[in-house]
Scaffold this active site. Sequence first.
Site, PDB file in Angstrom:
ATOM      1  N   GLY A   9       0.805  -1.219   0.000  1.00  0.00           N
ATOM      2  CA  GLY A   9       0.000   0.000   0.000  1.00  0.00           C
ATOM      3  C   GLY A   9       0.841   1.274   0.000  1.00  0.00           C
ATOM      4  N   PRO A  13       9.235   5.813  -4.638  1.00  0.00           N
ATOM      5  CA  PRO A  13       9.709   6.550  -5.816  1.00  0.00           C
ATOM      6  C   PRO A  13      10.501   5.640  -6.752  1.00  0.00           C
ATOM      7  CG  PRO A  13      10.119   7.806  -3.813  1.00  0.00           C
ATOM      8  CD  PRO A  13       9.691   6.431  -3.387  1.00  0.00           C
ATOM      9  N   LEU A  15      12.732   6.272  -8.976  1.00  0.00           N
ATOM     10  CA  LEU A  15      14.165   6.565  -9.111  1.00  0.00           C
ATOM     11  C   LEU A  15      14.736   6.847  -7.724  1.00  0.00           C
ATOM     12  CD1 LEU A  15      16.682   7.281 -10.825  1.00  0.00           C
ATOM     13  CD2 LEU A  15      15.699   9.542 -11.179  1.00  0.00           C
ATOM     14  N   GLY A  16      15.804   6.130  -7.398  1.00  0.00           N
ATOM     15  CA  GLY A  16      16.431   6.312  -6.085  1.00  0.00           C
ATOM     16  C   GLY A  16      17.930   6.471  -6.224  1.00  0.00           C
ATOM     17  N   LEU A  17      18.575   6.724  -5.100  1.00  0.00           N
ATOM     18  CA  LEU A  17      20.028   6.888  -5.102  1.00  0.00           C
ATOM     19  C   LEU A  17      20.682   5.646  -4.501  1.00  0.00           C
ATOM     20  CD1 LEU A  17      22.570   8.672  -5.430  1.00  0.00           C
ATOM     21  CD2 LEU A  17      22.158   9.503  -3.107  1.00  0.00           C
ATOM     22  N   GLY A  18      21.561   5.016  -5.255  1.00  0.00           N
ATOM     23  CA  GLY A  18      22.323   3.874  -4.747  1.00  0.00           C
ATOM     24  C   GLY A  18      23.472   4.363  -3.878  1.00  0.00           C
ATOM     25  N   ASP A  44      18.825   4.059  -1.288  1.00  0.00           N
ATOM     26  CA  ASP A  44      18.991   2.613  -1.141  1.00  0.00           C
ATOM     27  C   ASP A  44      20.253   2.331  -0.325  1.00  0.00           C
ATOM     28  OD1 ASP A  44      18.129  -0.191  -2.245  1.00  0.00           O
ATOM     29  OD2 ASP A  44      20.317  -0.098  -2.405  1.00  0.00           O
ATOM     30  N   TYR A  49      27.184  -2.208   3.267  1.00  0.00           N
ATOM     31  CA  TYR A  49      27.900  -1.105   2.603  1.00  0.00           C
ATOM     32  C   TYR A  49      28.746  -0.315   3.603  1.00  0.00           C
ATOM     33  CZ  TYR A  49      24.346  -2.013  -1.040  1.00  0.00           C
ATOM     34  OH  TYR A  49      23.507  -2.594  -1.961  1.00  0.00           O
ATOM     35  N   LYS A  78      19.103  -3.403   4.013  1.00  0.00           N
ATOM     36  CA  LYS A  78      19.124  -4.849   3.720  1.00  0.00           C
ATOM     37  C   LYS A  78      19.822  -5.641   4.827  1.00  0.00           C
ATOM     38  CE  LYS A  78      19.700  -3.415  -1.061  1.00  0.00           C
ATOM     39  NZ  LYS A  78      20.673  -2.312  -0.978  1.00  0.00           N
ATOM     40  N   HIS A 111      19.173  -9.533   1.760  1.00  0.00           N
ATOM     41  CA  HIS A 111      20.132  -9.088   0.745  1.00  0.00           C
ATOM     42  C   HIS A 111      20.492 -10.177  -0.273  1.00  0.00           C
ATOM     43  CE1 HIS A 111      23.434  -5.818   0.244  1.00  0.00           C
ATOM     44  NE2 HIS A 111      23.104  -6.327  -0.916  1.00  0.00           N
TER      45      HIS A 111
END
Length: 319
Positions: A9, A13, A15-18, A44, A49, A78, A111
Site C-alpha cells: 500500500g 519513488p 528513481l532512487g540513489l544507490g 537505497d 555497505y 538490507k 540481501h
Amino acid sequence: MQTYKLNSGYEMPLLGLGTWKADNPKELRNALKEAVNIGYRHIDCAKIYENEKVIGKALNELFQEGIIKREEIFITSKLWCDSHAKTDVIRSINSTLRDLQLEYLDLYLIHWPVCFTKGTIFPSRTEEFISLENLPISKTWKGMERAVEEGLVRSIGVSNFSIKKLEELDKTATIKPAVNQVESHPFLQQTKLLEYCNSKNIAMTAYSPLGSRDRAGFVKSENEPSLLDNSIIKKIAEKHEATPAQILIKWQLQRNVIVIPKSVNAGRLKQNFEAQFVELDNEDMAQIATLDRHFRYINGTFFTPKGSGYTLHNLWDED
Ligand code: A2P
C-alpha cells in the site's frame, strides 16, 4: 517523481540513489545533501555497505534543517547474510535504525539467498557458510514479518531472488514480498523475472543499472562489456541529446522498474535525476531489447566457493 504502489500500500519513488561503494564519508554526506536538494526522495542502503552511520548523520541534518521531513523520503536497507536467524533479523534492523537515526525503515530486504555463520562479514572458510536447508528463507521471513508487526519497517522484500525462490517463499509467507531487487540493465534485462514479478504484484528494482564500474577488483571479471560505451546506447543518447547513463536509467523507468544509480558527483546526480525527462520511443525500446545477453557484472562467484554448498546453479537457479 513517478512512484510504484507497492503491494503493502506504500508508494515507492521509481528513481532512487544507490549508496553501494560510496565509502568516502565526506563525499557521501555531500552527495546525499546534494541529492535531496536536486529532488531525490529514495535512498537505497544496506548494512554491508558500511556507510549507514554517515547516511544517518546526513539525513538527521536534513531533517533538523527542515529541508525534508522523514515521511517525505523512502529509505531501504538490507539484512546481511550472517543474520538470517529470526531473532537476528530484529536485532539487525534495530542496529540499522540506530545507525540511520530513524524510527522506521520504508523497506527492508533479505540481501542474498545465502547464509553465513553469525559475525561473518565475508567468509574466508567454507565452514562459515550455512546451507538454506539448515536455515531456510521461510524462517528468516518470519523475522521480517515480525519487524513489520513491530512497526520497525513498512514493507519487506528480497534481493537476488530467482522465480523459483520467490515461488518457494510464496508458499509460507503471510506478508508477500513487496520488492525483489536484482541486477538489471540492457545486458541483463531480466524479462522473465520481471513478467513473473508483475504477475505477482512484486516490484522489481534494478541494481548496477550503469554497470557498477567502481566495483573493487575482486568482484570484477576480465573483458567486461561496457554499457556506457555501447554504440547503440550512445546513438540513442545522441538522438535525444541525452547521456548514455540517462538512457540506461530512463529505459528502466519506462519498463516500470525501480532504479537506483549510484553517484557521489553533483553533476552526475543531477544528470541521473533528469533522466526521467527523456522520452524513449518504441524504436529505442526495440533496439535496447536486442542488447540482452544475460551478462551479470555481479556474477555471484564470490558466494560459491567450492565446498560451500552454494553453486552458481543453486544461487541463480539457472543452467
Ligand atoms: P560517480 O559516483 O563518481 O558518479 P552503478 O549505479 O551501476 O553501480 O554505477 C555507479 C558508477 O557509475 C560509479 O562509478 C559512478 O561514479 C558512475 N556514474 C554514476 N552516474 C554516472 C553518469 N551519469 N555517467 C557516468 N558514470 C556515472
